[in-house]
Write a protein that holds these residues in place. Structure first.
Motif, PDB file in Angstrom:
ATOM      1  N   PHE A   2       6.366   3.247 -12.879  1.00 42.89           N
ATOM      2  CA  PHE A   2       5.302   2.248 -12.959  1.00 42.89           C
ATOM      3  C   PHE A   2       3.958   2.865 -12.604  1.00 42.89           C
ATOM      4  N   SER A   3       3.946   3.751 -11.597  1.00 38.65           N
ATOM      5  CA  SER A   3       2.685   4.389 -11.177  1.00 38.65           C
ATOM      6  C   SER A   3       2.160   5.349 -12.231  1.00 38.65           C
ATOM      7  N   GLN A   4       3.063   5.877 -13.063  1.00 38.47           N
ATOM      8  CA  GLN A   4       2.648   6.833 -14.084  1.00 38.47           C
ATOM      9  C   GLN A   4       2.308   6.172 -15.408  1.00 38.47           C
ATOM     10  N   SER A   5       2.562   4.881 -15.508  1.00 45.31           N
ATOM     11  CA  SER A   5       2.331   4.185 -16.794  1.00 45.31           C
ATOM     12  C   SER A   5       0.868   3.838 -16.975  1.00 45.31           C
TER      13      SER A   5
ATOM     14  N   ARG B 228      17.665  -2.949   1.776  1.00 42.61           N
ATOM     15  CA  ARG B 228      17.736  -1.484   1.639  1.00 42.61           C
ATOM     16  C   ARG B 228      18.227  -1.081   0.257  1.00 42.61           C
ATOM     17  N   ARG B 229      19.207  -1.806  -0.269  1.00 42.73           N
ATOM     18  CA  ARG B 229      19.700  -1.499  -1.615  1.00 42.73           C
ATOM     19  C   ARG B 229      18.615  -1.744  -2.654  1.00 42.73           C
ATOM     20  N   LEU B 230      17.802  -2.754  -2.435  1.00 45.00           N
ATOM     21  CA  LEU B 230      16.748  -3.090  -3.390  1.00 45.00           C
ATOM     22  C   LEU B 230      15.752  -1.942  -3.509  1.00 45.00           C
ATOM     23  N   TYR B 231      15.336  -1.364  -2.371  1.00 50.52           N
ATOM     24  CA  TYR B 231      14.414  -0.224  -2.466  1.00 50.52           C
ATOM     25  C   TYR B 231      15.060   0.923  -3.221  1.00 50.52           C
ATOM     26  N   ARG B 232      16.297   1.248  -2.886  1.00 50.52           N
ATOM     27  CA  ARG B 232      16.951   2.383  -3.554  1.00 50.52           C
ATOM     28  C   ARG B 232      17.059   2.150  -5.060  1.00 50.52           C
ATOM     29  N   SER B 233      17.296   0.913  -5.452  1.00 54.58           N
ATOM     30  CA  SER B 233      17.403   0.599  -6.877  1.00 54.58           C
ATOM     31  C   SER B 233      16.067   0.738  -7.597  1.00 54.58           C
ATOM     32  N   LEU B 234      14.977   0.500  -6.880  1.00 52.80           N
ATOM     33  CA  LEU B 234      13.658   0.464  -7.516  1.00 52.80           C
ATOM     34  C   LEU B 234      12.856   1.745  -7.332  1.00 52.80           C
ATOM     35  N   ALA B 235      13.340   2.687  -6.534  1.00 53.93           N
ATOM     36  CA  ALA B 235      12.535   3.864  -6.197  1.00 53.93           C
ATOM     37  C   ALA B 235      12.060   4.612  -7.444  1.00 53.93           C
ATOM     38  N   ASP B 236      12.949   4.841  -8.404  1.00 52.65           N
ATOM     39  CA  ASP B 236      12.553   5.532  -9.634  1.00 52.65           C
ATOM     40  C   ASP B 236      11.612   4.685 -10.476  1.00 52.65           C
TER      41      ASP B 236
ATOM     42  N   ASN C 187       0.823  -1.214   0.000  1.00 59.92           N
ATOM     43  CA  ASN C 187       0.000   0.000   0.000  1.00 59.92           C
ATOM     44  C   ASN C 187       0.854   1.259   0.000  1.00 59.92           C
ATOM     45  N   GLY C 188       2.040   1.209  -0.608  1.00 60.11           N
ATOM     46  CA  GLY C 188       2.976   2.311  -0.468  1.00 60.11           C
ATOM     47  C   GLY C 188       3.663   2.224   0.886  1.00 60.11           C
ATOM     48  N   GLU C 189       4.395   3.268   1.250  1.00 64.11           N
ATOM     49  CA  GLU C 189       5.118   3.221   2.515  1.00 64.11           C
ATOM     50  C   GLU C 189       5.213   4.594   3.149  1.00 64.11           C
ATOM     51  N   ARG C 190       5.299   4.604   4.469  1.00 61.20           N
ATOM     52  CA  ARG C 190       5.472   5.846   5.218  1.00 61.20           C
ATOM     53  C   ARG C 190       6.914   5.962   5.714  1.00 61.20           C
TER      54      ARG C 190
ATOM     55  N   ASN D  19       8.305   7.583   2.960  1.00 62.34           N
ATOM     56  CA  ASN D  19       7.188   8.467   2.580  1.00 62.34           C
ATOM     57  C   ASN D  19       6.943   8.381   1.078  1.00 62.34           C
ATOM     58  N   ASP D  20       6.708   7.170   0.597  1.00 61.71           N
ATOM     59  CA  ASP D  20       6.622   6.900  -0.838  1.00 61.71           C
ATOM     60  C   ASP D  20       5.308   6.204  -1.155  1.00 61.71           C
ATOM     61  N   ALA D  21       4.344   6.975  -1.628  1.00 60.87           N
ATOM     62  CA  ALA D  21       3.041   6.399  -1.971  1.00 60.87           C
ATOM     63  C   ALA D  21       3.113   5.518  -3.205  1.00 60.87           C
ATOM     64  N   THR D  22       4.170   5.690  -4.031  1.00 59.81           N
ATOM     65  CA  THR D  22       4.274   4.900  -5.257  1.00 59.81           C
ATOM     66  C   THR D  22       4.948   3.551  -5.035  1.00 59.81           C
ATOM     67  N   ALA D  23       5.563   3.332  -3.863  1.00 64.68           N
ATOM     68  CA  ALA D  23       6.280   2.072  -3.599  1.00 64.68           C
ATOM     69  C   ALA D  23       5.329   0.890  -3.731  1.00 64.68           C
ATOM     70  N   LYS D  24       5.859  -0.223  -4.199  1.00 67.67           N
ATOM     71  CA  LYS D  24       5.066  -1.423  -4.429  1.00 67.67           C
ATOM     72  C   LYS D  24       5.693  -2.617  -3.702  1.00 67.67           C
TER      73      LYS D  24
END
Length: 493
Positions: free
Chosen positions: A490-493, A477-485, A339-342, A346-351
């Protein structure tokens, strides 16, 4: 005399009836349904909250009729942040927009542009789950509803209105709206004006242990209660859990694995860290504040896996427990951002992500990955609290996830901090609400009422597994940083 605690959760309403010494006499509950009409949306009908509360009260009266007849105080806790909207005729205008609704992420940017020093006022970054951004969203996309708004209530305060006829909130819940000046414990006129509102749209404010109103006479007669009943200001669900578990002074803490995951630390002063998504809120007790790290999908992640695998949660947990250390090290990594993350992103687009799948992986590996990923998210939250100056010696372990000793040991090892399970941890918020009802009725000293329940078990960091978990936490932690963009794209597609 007896005291009633009502906990309005997301999935159910829980009730606890206690005696003069806060011993549980009886409990009841009624289920609730969450509607998701669109992606990122999460809603409930306020009338469903009231109907479920009435059903649970009927069950409680049937189980303990004499004790219920002697009811003298009611406290209410509830899911935070939900926008519950009434018009001038006291009609509900639309389903309540809940805490885990992510539609208003663009409005968070807009709100902070309108009030650049908003984090200094509210102690928190604007997040889509909070209440104020929801009102900006409504002003754009449901203008007729927005124009008709006369009162904005939080979920538990809607129940309080149904019980008393009064519009009242309290500090811990109000702090999660982004309309409260958290250090001053009062509504902020600037934050209200940024969303086109003023104090007339808000309930009045009391402390959680103060009297908010009296139970309506027609309800008292209908329920067969033989004397007047006060209704306390109550608390947001986490602050109520803190009262129920005895987390009332600076340095006290609990870790909760419910639908969401929370690390709650009581503080003697307002101590924000908005840059890392730490929630710095008022406690429900006078002169107290608290910090929280929050993840949006804790036990909810395990329930998600249960649904997609058609395996009961208990079976999933048992399978994860049977894995050897070597098998755990070979499990996929799981980002629990369904559901995103706080906190801390603070990333509503996170999956949500399962990373590293192979044909050798079985259901047990997935179950372990989910439980470990939630533990890692809680470790990220503790790191954010530490960055705000909070170091904890231990924490109580509460919520539905506290039923699993394995999960408790996993969290303790990931955080590097002992956890303890108390008696009654599964009804902590309702018990805390009942204690607030008692305080409002009797005016007793807080410390004499809000004592920690008996400690049943300790979960301590496992030194043998700590190195392995720290390696996997670094990968996580590295995985989130790699996928943040990629999450944004993905949310804009």
């Amino acid at each position: 005399m007896s005291y009633l605690g009502i906990d309005l959760g997301t999935s159910e309403v829980k009730l606890v009836l206690t005696d003069d010494d806060s011993r549980v006499i009886a409990t009841s509950s009624a289920r609730l349904r969450v509607d998701n009409p669109h992606p990122l949306w999460s809603e409930q009908a306020p009338q469903a909250w009231w109907n479920a509360t009435l059903d649970a009260i009927a069950a409680l009266r049937a189980e303990a009729p004499q004790a219920f007849q002697a009811l003298r105080g009611i406290g209410i806790s509830g899911q935070m942040h939900g926008a519950t909207l009434l018009d001038r005729n006291r009609n509900v205008l639309r389903p309540a927009i809940l805490w885990n609704d992510m539609r208003a992420h663009a409005e968070c940017v807009e709100l902070e542009a309108l009030v650049p020093d908003a984090p200094a006022i509210t102690g928190n970054r604007a997040m889509p789950g909070f209440t104020a951004p929801k009102l900006l969203w409504l002003s754009k996309y449901e203008p007729a509803v927005y124009r008709a708004i006369d009162k904005v209530l939080l979920p538990k305060d809607y129940l309080g209105w149904k019980l008393t006829g009064e519009f009242v909130s309290e500090m811990s819940d109000a702090a999660g709206t982004l309309w409260l000046d958290v250090a001053r414990r009062d509504w902020s006129d600037r934050m209200l004006a940024a969303t086109g509102l003023d104090r007339s749209h808000m309930p009045s404010l009391v402390e959680g242990s103060d009297v908010a109103g009296q139970l309506r006479e027609e309800l008292r007669r209908e329920w067969g209660i033989n004397g007047p009943v006060v209704v306390a200001g109550g608390a947001g669900d986490n602050a109520a859990s803190a009262v129920g578990i005895g987390v009332i002074q600076a340095g006290d803490a609990f870790l909760s694995l419910g639908s969401s995951g929370v690390l709650f630390a009581a503080t003697a002063r307002h101590a924000p860290n908005p840059q890392q998504g730490v929630h710095a809120f008022c406690h429900c007790l006078p002169g107290q504040w608290h910090q929280m790290s929050v993840i949006l999908s804790a036990a909810a992640s395990l329930h998600w896996l249960s649904g997609v695998t058609a395996r009961p949660v208990a079976e999933l947990v048992a399978g994860a427990e049977r894995l050897t250390a070597t098998q755990q090290a070979q499990a996929p990594l799981f980002l629990p951002y369904l559901n995103g993350e706080r906190t801390p992103h603070n990333d509503a687009t996170a999956k949500g992500v399962l990373f590293g799948m192979t044909p050798a992986h079985e259901t047990a590996h997935l179950a372990y990955a989910v439980m470990e990923g939630v533990a890692f998210a809680m470790a990220d939250g503790y790191a954010a609290l530490q960055a705000a100056g909070t170091t904890l010696e231990s924490a109580a372990f509460v919520g539905g996830g506290s039923r699993s000793a394995f999960w408790g040991e996993l969290c303790a090892t990931a955080l590097g901090m002992p956890l303890r399970r108390h008696a009654g941890a599964e009804v902590g918020a309702a018990l805390g609400a009942a204690r607030l009802g008692r305080l409002a009725r009797t005016g007793e000293d807080v410390a004499s009422v809000c004592v920690p329940p008996e400690v049943l078990e300790w979960y301590r960091p496992d030194a043998a597994r700590q190195a392995q978990l720290q390696r996997r936490l670094a990968q996580y932690r590295r995985l989130y940083r790699s996928l943040a963009d990629e999450f944004i794209a993905f949310s804009q597609s």
